[in-house]
Design a protein around this motif. Sequence first.
Motif, mmCIF file in Angstrom:
data_model
loop_
_atom_site.group_PDB
_atom_site.id
_atom_site.type_symbol
_atom_site.label_atom_id
_atom_site.label_comp_id
_atom_site.label_asym_id
_atom_site.label_seq_id
_atom_site.Cartn_x
_atom_site.Cartn_y
_atom_site.Cartn_z
ATOM 1 N N VAL A 142 -2.296 -4.700 1.958
ATOM 2 C CA VAL A 142 -3.501 -4.066 1.973
ATOM 3 C C VAL A 142 -3.414 -2.836 1.687
ATOM 4 O O VAL A 142 -4.157 -2.019 0.995
ATOM 5 C CB VAL A 142 -4.401 -4.515 3.088
ATOM 6 N N PRO A 143 -2.305 -1.961 2.367
ATOM 7 C CA PRO A 143 -2.176 -0.592 2.357
ATOM 8 C C PRO A 143 -1.908 -0.401 0.878
ATOM 9 O O PRO A 143 -2.264 0.683 0.281
ATOM 10 C CB PRO A 143 -1.474 -0.169 3.303
ATOM 11 N N PHE A 156 -2.799 1.986 -4.377
ATOM 12 C CA PHE A 156 -2.993 1.957 -5.886
ATOM 13 C C PHE A 156 -4.156 2.246 -6.472
ATOM 14 O O PHE A 156 -4.169 2.650 -7.221
ATOM 15 C CB PHE A 156 -2.134 0.690 -6.228
ATOM 16 N N ALA A 157 -5.090 1.525 -5.869
ATOM 17 C CA ALA A 157 -6.389 1.660 -6.180
ATOM 18 C C ALA A 157 -7.167 2.898 -6.088
ATOM 19 O O ALA A 157 -7.618 3.519 -7.179
ATOM 20 C CB ALA A 157 -7.464 0.733 -5.647
ATOM 21 N N LEU A 171 1.278 -9.786 -6.406
ATOM 22 C CA LEU A 171 0.120 -10.190 -7.107
ATOM 23 C C LEU A 171 -1.282 -9.690 -6.171
ATOM 24 O O LEU A 171 -2.244 -9.471 -7.033
ATOM 25 C CB LEU A 171 0.285 -11.773 -6.999
ATOM 26 N N ASN A 172 -1.115 -9.548 -4.976
ATOM 27 C CA ASN A 172 -2.407 -9.289 -4.221
ATOM 28 C C ASN A 172 -2.712 -7.410 -4.687
ATOM 29 O O ASN A 172 -3.711 -7.179 -4.877
ATOM 30 C CB ASN A 172 -1.991 -9.228 -2.758
ATOM 31 N N VAL A 173 -1.408 -6.729 -4.686
ATOM 32 C CA VAL A 173 -1.722 -5.371 -5.188
ATOM 33 C C VAL A 173 -2.113 -5.409 -6.359
ATOM 34 O O VAL A 173 -2.999 -4.395 -7.070
ATOM 35 C CB VAL A 173 -0.298 -4.742 -5.053
ATOM 36 N N TRP A 174 -1.881 -6.349 -7.572
ATOM 37 C CA TRP A 174 -2.492 -6.335 -8.985
ATOM 38 C C TRP A 174 -3.762 -6.435 -8.877
ATOM 39 O O TRP A 174 -4.236 -5.967 -10.096
ATOM 40 C CB TRP A 174 -1.615 -7.372 -9.651
ATOM 41 N N ILE A 182 -14.857 0.929 -6.346
ATOM 42 C CA ILE A 182 -15.783 1.393 -5.335
ATOM 43 C C ILE A 182 -15.185 2.943 -4.902
ATOM 44 O O ILE A 182 -16.009 3.686 -4.661
ATOM 45 C CB ILE A 182 -15.434 0.423 -4.206
ATOM 46 N N PHE A 183 -13.901 2.991 -5.238
ATOM 47 C CA PHE A 183 -13.410 4.411 -4.728
ATOM 48 C C PHE A 183 -14.028 5.172 -5.921
ATOM 49 O O PHE A 183 -13.988 6.449 -5.783
ATOM 50 C CB PHE A 183 -11.846 4.425 -5.151
#
Length: 318
Positions: free
Chosen positions: A103-104, A109-110, A185-188, A196-197
């Motif tokens: 999650v962090p 990255f986002a 995969l989750n970070v991707w 949203i950012f």
Amino acid sequence: MLTREELPVRQAEPEEPAPKGRRPAFHLNRQGRAAHVFLIPWQLGFLLITAVPLFASLYLAFTDYDILNAPEWTGLENFRRMVHDEQFWASVKVTLVYVVVSVPLQLGFALLLALILDRGLSGLAFYRSAFYLPSLLGTSVAIAILWREIFGDDGLINKGLAFIGINGESWLQNPKTALATLIVLNVWTFGSPMVIFLAGLRQIPDELYEAAKVDGAGVWRQFTHVTVPLLTPIIFFNLILQTIGAFQTFTQAHIISGGTGGPANSTLFYTLYVYQQGFVAFDMGYASALAWVLMAAIAAITALHFLVSKYWVFYGDN
């Protein structure tokens, strides 16, 4: 004959007060009745698909139920069983590591890509759509299969390593790297928090950055003293959403491990363990208890986030 001006004026009779203890009747107008009619399908869906199964699972959590036979009340036995269940604790460990690490990284990255796109790149709409696409596909079976092919024995990663003379092992069959592939995969799937950012960055006035430049603040100080404080509500919102979603991760681990959670329980997510107990072992009572523990844990962690948020989230009126 009296004229209109000479006619006696009739005084309005005072309305009688409603009797005490009785509320005035509630009458719906035509629009109100139409709204309730259109809400009937949703209300039926909520009742039959959400509410009834929810309370049924709460009852089953205190029973021994194998689908074929009637539930047998066992009280807190299913919850006592978790204390001595090694597989349960293994799934808790894997899930916590996944949430705390992925999650962090995903949010960082986002935010980085949102900052790059906020600099006024040409074709912003295209890049925004392209980066958002992984969020729509990341939890699909097709992407999980693709990920398995990329990190498999003869996958794209090992072929690239072989091209430079390195013999790579199967990333998915190694307990030390299997969970890392799911984290990647989750970070991707950073597209949703990135959009949203980006919307939050567009709401920050340029005057604040100009004032910071006048005070001698560089790029880093502008980021830490202007961007981040004003973006903390958006960070908090994304943190809540992505944390809840990470706890509920299931498809990726199920496809990549073949539903086993292997190798050596390295991808045994909590939701996958609930699936194994409910639909492989047909121990629906224990699976229901596991599901309610997960819901309670998510609710507690979310409440903790809200309690701590007052120390680091800054709103416009603060």
